[in-house]
Design a protein around this motif. Structure first.
Motif, PDB file in Angstrom:
ATOM      1  N   GLY A  58       0.816  -1.212   0.000  1.00  0.00           N
ATOM      2  CA  GLY A  58       0.000   0.000   0.000  1.00  0.00           C
ATOM      3  C   GLY A  58       0.848   1.260   0.000  1.00  0.00           C
ATOM      4  O   GLY A  58       0.607   2.187  -0.775  1.00  0.00           O
ATOM      5  N   LEU A  59       1.863   1.287   0.858  1.00  0.00           N
ATOM      6  CA  LEU A  59       2.742   2.447   0.936  1.00  0.00           C
ATOM      7  C   LEU A  59       3.530   2.627  -0.357  1.00  0.00           C
ATOM      8  O   LEU A  59       3.679   3.742  -0.859  1.00  0.00           O
ATOM      9  CB  LEU A  59       3.689   2.308   2.133  1.00  0.00           C
ATOM     10  N   TYR A  60       4.015   1.524  -0.911  1.00  0.00           N
ATOM     11  CA  TYR A  60       4.738   1.596  -2.180  1.00  0.00           C
ATOM     12  C   TYR A  60       3.826   2.185  -3.266  1.00  0.00           C
ATOM     13  O   TYR A  60       4.227   3.064  -4.021  1.00  0.00           O
ATOM     14  CB  TYR A  60       5.250   0.217  -2.615  1.00  0.00           C
ATOM     15  N   GLY A  61       2.604   1.688  -3.350  1.00  0.00           N
ATOM     16  CA  GLY A  61       1.665   2.199  -4.345  1.00  0.00           C
ATOM     17  C   GLY A  61       1.381   3.672  -4.158  1.00  0.00           C
ATOM     18  O   GLY A  61       1.359   4.444  -5.117  1.00  0.00           O
ATOM     19  N   LEU A  62       1.183   4.083  -2.900  1.00  0.00           N
ATOM     20  CA  LEU A  62       0.868   5.478  -2.611  1.00  0.00           C
ATOM     21  C   LEU A  62       2.025   6.408  -2.962  1.00  0.00           C
ATOM     22  O   LEU A  62       1.828   7.460  -3.564  1.00  0.00           O
ATOM     23  CB  LEU A  62       0.500   5.633  -1.134  1.00  0.00           C
ATOM     24  N   LEU A  63       3.244   6.014  -2.595  1.00  0.00           N
ATOM     25  CA  LEU A  63       4.394   6.891  -2.808  1.00  0.00           C
ATOM     26  C   LEU A  63       4.989   6.794  -4.207  1.00  0.00           C
ATOM     27  O   LEU A  63       5.450   7.791  -4.753  1.00  0.00           O
ATOM     28  CB  LEU A  63       5.485   6.588  -1.770  1.00  0.00           C
ATOM     29  N   PHE A  64       5.014   5.584  -4.773  1.00  0.00           N
ATOM     30  CA  PHE A  64       5.747   5.383  -6.024  1.00  0.00           C
ATOM     31  C   PHE A  64       4.915   4.796  -7.161  1.00  0.00           C
ATOM     32  O   PHE A  64       5.236   5.001  -8.324  1.00  0.00           O
ATOM     33  CB  PHE A  64       6.960   4.472  -5.785  1.00  0.00           C
ATOM     34  N   GLY A  65       3.876   4.031  -6.854  1.00  0.00           N
ATOM     35  CA  GLY A  65       3.120   3.313  -7.874  1.00  0.00           C
ATOM     36  C   GLY A  65       2.312   4.196  -8.810  1.00  0.00           C
ATOM     37  O   GLY A  65       1.939   3.774  -9.901  1.00  0.00           O
ATOM     38  N   GLY A  66       2.030   5.407  -8.397  1.00  0.00           N
ATOM     39  CA  GLY A  66       1.335   6.350  -9.269  1.00  0.00           C
ATOM     40  C   GLY A  66       2.291   7.371  -9.856  1.00  0.00           C
ATOM     41  O   GLY A  66       2.180   7.744 -11.025  1.00  0.00           O
ATOM     42  N   THR A  67       3.249   7.820  -9.050  1.00  0.00           N
ATOM     43  CA  THR A  67       4.132   8.903  -9.483  1.00  0.00           C
ATOM     44  C   THR A  67       5.151   8.455 -10.523  1.00  0.00           C
ATOM     45  O   THR A  67       5.282   9.094 -11.572  1.00  0.00           O
ATOM     46  CB  THR A  67       4.877   9.516  -8.282  1.00  0.00           C
ATOM     47  N   ILE A  68       5.879   7.402 -10.238  1.00  0.00           N
ATOM     48  CA  ILE A  68       6.943   6.985 -11.165  1.00  0.00           C
ATOM     49  C   ILE A  68       6.376   6.640 -12.540  1.00  0.00           C
ATOM     50  O   ILE A  68       6.869   7.148 -13.551  1.00  0.00           O
ATOM     51  CB  ILE A  68       7.790   5.836 -10.575  1.00  0.00           C
ATOM     52  N   PRO A  69       5.331   5.794 -12.632  1.00  0.00           N
ATOM     53  CA  PRO A  69       4.782   5.517 -13.968  1.00  0.00           C
ATOM     54  C   PRO A  69       4.200   6.756 -14.649  1.00  0.00           C
ATOM     55  O   PRO A  69       4.300   6.886 -15.865  1.00  0.00           O
ATOM     56  CB  PRO A  69       3.689   4.475 -13.714  1.00  0.00           C
ATOM     57  N   HIS A  70       3.590   7.646 -13.870  1.00  0.00           N
ATOM     58  CA  HIS A  70       3.041   8.889 -14.448  1.00  0.00           C
ATOM     59  C   HIS A  70       4.135   9.633 -15.210  1.00  0.00           C
ATOM     60  O   HIS A  70       3.965   9.990 -16.384  1.00  0.00           O
ATOM     61  CB  HIS A  70       2.456   9.772 -13.347  1.00  0.00           C
ATOM     62  N   TYR A  71       5.244   9.865 -14.536  1.00  0.00           N
ATOM     63  CA  TYR A  71       6.336  10.609 -15.175  1.00  0.00           C
ATOM     64  C   TYR A  71       7.033   9.782 -16.259  1.00  0.00           C
ATOM     65  O   TYR A  71       7.480  10.334 -17.263  1.00  0.00           O
ATOM     66  CB  TYR A  71       7.338  11.096 -14.124  1.00  0.00           C
ATOM     67  N   PHE A  72       7.081   8.472 -16.065  1.00  0.00           N
ATOM     68  CA  PHE A  72       7.687   7.624 -17.103  1.00  0.00           C
ATOM     69  C   PHE A  72       6.901   7.710 -18.405  1.00  0.00           C
ATOM     70  O   PHE A  72       7.484   7.909 -19.470  1.00  0.00           O
ATOM     71  CB  PHE A  72       7.782   6.165 -16.645  1.00  0.00           C
ATOM     72  N   LEU A 157      -4.730   7.228 -19.308  1.00  0.00           N
ATOM     73  CA  LEU A 157      -5.220   6.016 -18.642  1.00  0.00           C
ATOM     74  C   LEU A 157      -4.173   4.909 -18.559  1.00  0.00           C
ATOM     75  O   LEU A 157      -4.471   3.822 -18.070  1.00  0.00           O
ATOM     76  CB  LEU A 157      -6.467   5.497 -19.368  1.00  0.00           C
ATOM     77  N   ARG A 158      -2.959   5.156 -19.014  1.00  0.00           N
ATOM     78  CA  ARG A 158      -1.937   4.103 -19.040  1.00  0.00           C
ATOM     79  C   ARG A 158      -1.561   3.608 -17.647  1.00  0.00           C
ATOM     80  O   ARG A 158      -1.368   2.409 -17.447  1.00  0.00           O
ATOM     81  CB  ARG A 158      -0.704   4.569 -19.797  1.00  0.00           C
ATOM     82  N   VAL A 159      -1.444   4.504 -16.702  1.00  0.00           N
ATOM     83  CA  VAL A 159      -1.091   4.073 -15.345  1.00  0.00           C
ATOM     84  C   VAL A 159      -2.224   3.241 -14.758  1.00  0.00           C
ATOM     85  O   VAL A 159      -1.984   2.198 -14.137  1.00  0.00           O
ATOM     86  CB  VAL A 159      -0.752   5.279 -14.442  1.00  0.00           C
TER      87      VAL A 159
END
Length: 185
Positions: A58-72, A157-159
Motif C-alpha cells: 500500500g505504501l509503495y503504491g501510494l508513494l511510487f506506484g502512481g508517481t513513477i509511472p506517471h512521469y515515465f 489512462l496508461r497508469v
C-alpha cells in the motif's frame, strides 16, 4: 439500469479527478490495488494474514506506484512522439522493456523489503535472490500488456491500465517474495 448510473457516476468522478489531480488519483489507485493484491495473495496462500506486506504494498503504491509511472509515460511520449519518430511503438516498447522494467523491478523489490522493516542488508539479499526470476517473469508475462497499453490505451489512462494489470502482478510478486522468505526460514 439502476446499477449503471452509480457505476457511470463513479467512472465520471474518477476521470474528473484523474484530469484535475492526476498524480494523486494515480497514487491512491495504485495504493488500493497494491494493497488488494497483497491481501488476495495471502488469502490464496492460506494461513494468517500479515499486515507488514499489506502495508508495504500500500505504501509503495501510494508513494511510487502512481508517481513513477506517471512521469515515465510522460517521458516516453516526449522521447518518441507519434508524428515525428519512425516506429514509435517499437521504440517505446524497447525503452520500457529494456531500461524502465529492469530498474523499476529492482527498485520495487528493494523498497518493498525496506517498507516491511527489513534492514538494508536483508533487502539487498532478497533483491539478489529474486531479481532475475522476477525480471524474467516480467518480460515474459507483461510484454503483451505493455504493447496493448502503448498501442491502444490513451496516455492519461496508461497508469490505471497497468495498475489493473499490476493487481495480478502484485499477487505474483507477493507470492514470490513469500516463497523466498519461507525458504530462508
Amino acid at each position: 439500469m439502476s446499477l449503471s448510473k452509480p457505476i457511470m457516476n463513479l467512472l465520471a468522478s474518477y476521470l474528473q479527478n484523474l484530469y484535475l489531480h492526476p498524480i494523486r488519483t494515480k497514487s491512491i489507485t495504485s495504493c488500493v490495488l497494491g494493497t488488494t493484491g497483497s491481501i488476495v495473495s495471502q488469502l490464496l496462500a492460506g494461513g494468517t494474514i500479515r499486515s507488514d506486506p499489506i502495508l508495504a504494498f500500500g505504501l509503495y503504491g501510494l508513494l511510487f506506484g502512481g508517481t513513477i509511472p506517471h512521469y515515465f509515460y510522460e517521458l516516453v511520449e516526449r522521447l518518441f512522439p507519434e508524428d515525428v519518430v519512425a516506429f514509435p511503438l517499437a521504440k517505446k516498447l524497447l525503452f520500457e522493456r529494456l531500461i524502465y522494467a529492469p530498474m523499476i523491478q529492482a527498485f520495487s523489490l528493494y523498497t518493498l523489503a525496506r517498507f516491511e522493516g527489513k534492514n538494508h542488508s536483508a533487502a539487498l539479499k532478497q533483491l539478489n535472490a529474486l531479481y532475475l526470476t522476477v525480471l524474467e517473469a516480467n518480460w515474459k508475462w507483461l510484454t503483451l500488456f505493455q504493447v496493448i497499453n502503448m498501442a491502444f490505451v490513451p496516455p492519461m489512462l496508461r497508469v490505471l491500465y497497468m495498475n489493473l494489470v499490476g493487481l495480478g502482478w502484485a499477487i505474483f510478486l507477493a507470492n514470490k517474495r513469500r516463497q523466498a522468505s519461507q525458504k530462508k526460514e
